[in-house]
Motif scaffolding. Sequence first.
Motif, short mmCIF file in Angstrom:
data_model
loop_
_atom_site.label_atom_id
_atom_site.label_comp_id
_atom_site.label_asym_id
_atom_site.label_seq_id
_atom_site.Cartn_x
_atom_site.Cartn_y
_atom_site.Cartn_z
N UNK A 22 61.61 70.28 62.90
CA UNK A 22 62.79 69.35 63.25
C UNK A 22 62.55 68.83 64.60
N UNK A 23 63.25 67.79 64.91
CA UNK A 23 63.28 67.12 66.24
C UNK A 23 64.30 67.43 67.29
N UNK A 24 64.38 67.38 68.14
CA UNK A 24 65.52 67.59 69.32
C UNK A 24 65.23 66.25 70.24
N UNK A 25 66.54 65.68 70.07
CA UNK A 25 66.80 64.29 70.91
C UNK A 25 67.73 64.50 72.00
N UNK A 40 67.48 67.22 64.72
CA UNK A 40 67.43 66.14 63.50
C UNK A 40 66.38 67.32 62.62
N UNK A 41 67.09 67.63 61.58
CA UNK A 41 66.57 68.84 60.30
C UNK A 41 65.42 67.79 59.63
N UNK A 51 70.93 64.84 61.07
CA UNK A 51 71.20 64.55 62.48
C UNK A 51 72.47 65.28 62.85
N UNK A 52 72.38 66.58 63.69
CA UNK A 52 73.32 67.37 63.85
C UNK A 52 73.60 67.45 65.38
N UNK A 61 74.72 62.48 61.33
CA UNK A 61 74.28 61.33 60.24
C UNK A 61 73.38 61.88 59.20
N UNK A 62 72.45 61.15 58.60
CA UNK A 62 71.74 61.47 57.47
C UNK A 62 70.79 60.31 57.21
#
Length: 246
Positions: A22-25, A40-41, A51-52, A61-62
């Motif tokens: 996953x990403x971390x923003x 972001x999974x 996007x959580x 969002x997705x």
Amino acid sequence: MSDAEYVQPNTLKVDFSWKKFRCLVTDASPSPEHNASMIVHCNLRKPHLEFRDSNDEELIGTGNLHTFKIDSESEVRGQPMHIKALKRYTTGYTHPSQAYRTFGGSPMNMTWTSSTNFKNWDFVCLDENQEPVARFASNVWAVRKLGFIEFMGDKASDPAAREEIVVVGLTIYYTMLLRMNNIFQLFGAVAAKPGYPKNENEDEHEMYTPEATSSSRDVDLDAKTAHARVSTVGSSSSSAMKPVEG
């Protein structure tokens, strides 16, 4: 290169975790006004990108990709958006923006282009006047630190605009990664019908009337021109956007 060098308030950094896939923003320079954090999974099944909010896991969002089609889809706060390819073999996409729409008007037609070299791969988002509003500067060879998202213009600090750019921008980024590594995408590119969408659904694509898109169709989506405009608009902040070390 340390993260302390990136102190621009309208810049988000994007880090990737292979362990959790996953990403971390997060904000590059957190402050009371700017302290966003989004996870972001990355999934093998739809939605491919989730996007959580990292604080309460609220769905922001997705993003969805396709095996054959070079188009993709995203959804931000329940608002679906078709991300349509403008070119068959190079990066060129458009999406209808709710966040950048004029007051009481139709969604704005946003255009995405990119420029790449041996190390860096930048994605630039332009508004309907072909003025840059955001750039995702990514590192081609990054393992963990994928890059930075820089916002420009009047809505650089607007939460809705920032969320939309993050969702759509990363969806396009992963769409292009899939296109580069999936041979089926070559067939999809051949069969694709690139270009600005027609007014097929008046409720969803009011912005795509011939009158609304005439100026956009005449614009040459040249990546070098777009990036030159980025440098002009954000000359003070762009100097801080040095190559990302991964």
